[in-house]
Design a protein around this motif. Structure first.
Motif, PDB file in Angstrom:
ATOM      1  N   ARG A 209      10.686 -24.934  -6.939  1.00  0.00           N
ATOM      2  CA  ARG A 209      12.280 -25.130  -7.049  1.00  0.00           C
ATOM      3  C   ARG A 209      12.914 -24.141  -5.721  1.00  0.00           C
TER       4      ARG A 209
ATOM      5  N   ASP B  19      22.242 -22.454  -6.932  1.00  0.00           N
ATOM      6  CA  ASP B  19      21.189 -22.523  -7.686  1.00  0.00           C
ATOM      7  C   ASP B  19      21.179 -21.540  -9.009  1.00  0.00           C
ATOM      8  N   ARG B  20      21.666 -20.479  -8.888  1.00  0.00           N
ATOM      9  CA  ARG B  20      21.950 -19.282 -10.074  1.00  0.00           C
ATOM     10  C   ARG B  20      22.694 -20.100 -11.090  1.00  0.00           C
TER      11      ARG B  20
ATOM     12  N   ARG C  83      21.267 -22.663 -13.431  1.00  0.00           N
ATOM     13  CA  ARG C  83      20.266 -22.393 -14.457  1.00  0.00           C
ATOM     14  C   ARG C  83      20.651 -22.201 -15.787  1.00  0.00           C
TER      15      ARG C  83
END
Length: 173
Positions: free
Chosen positions: A60, A169-170, A173
């Motif tokens: 990832r 990206d954070r 999640r």
């Protein structure tokens, strides 16, 4: 009759870099190689995709590096088309490599390299920015295809795109 003034401002800085480095053995060939590697961010994207292929545990992060690096290049192209600053054209500046466009601001090489360094450094857990960014940034001046401000802004833009990619990206999640 007074002598014409020499280069000033950013052109003078560019001439100073070229006169102190371009004649050293291997400098121009290395700078040209870096230019070809970084063209359209292709070299960095390939490295990141290889990382994703070879490192399943961090796939990832490597894919984020590939996407963020390409996005940084795209952002630089958009800014180039808005600003439309022409590449250095002073007779005192030697242009030592061909370019795909006549537009200079910002340096897409500096932009994508900075994003790649930040994002790939995160993938391997080693800070790559101090190792990768200065040589690429300096190569753009040695080759005579960018003004110093093109490179500085490119580094800042690449860092901004990398930070945005990490933030997105954070959030996902």
């Amino acid at each position: 009759m007074p002598e014409p003034a020499g280069p000033r401002g950013e052109v003078a800085a560019l001439v100073a870099v070229q006169s102190s480095l371009a004649g050293r053995p291997g400098v121009l060939s290395t700078a040209r190689g870096m230019s070809h590697f970084g063209e359209h961010s292709i070299g960095w994207v390939i490295v990141a995709l290889l990382g994703a292929l070879l490192n399943e545990r961090r796939r990832r992060q490597w894919l984020l590096a590939a996407a963020g690096t390409f996005a940084a290049h795209a952002a630089a192209v958009v800014v180039k088309r808005i600003v439309r600053r022409k590449r250095p054209h002073d007779p005192a500046v030697a242009v030592n490599v061909g370019t795909p466009s006549a537009l200079s601001f910002p340096s897409a090489h500096a932009t994508s390299t900075t994003a790649a360094a930040i994002l790939m450094g995160r993938a391997i857990g080693v800070p790559l920015t101090p190792v990768l960014v200065p040589p690429m940034a300096l190569s753009r001046l040695v080759l005579g295809v960018h003004y110093p401000s093109d490179v500085v802004f490119g580094v800042a833009l690449g860092a901004g795109v990398a930070r945005l990619a990490l933030w997105l990206d954070r959030k996902s999640r």
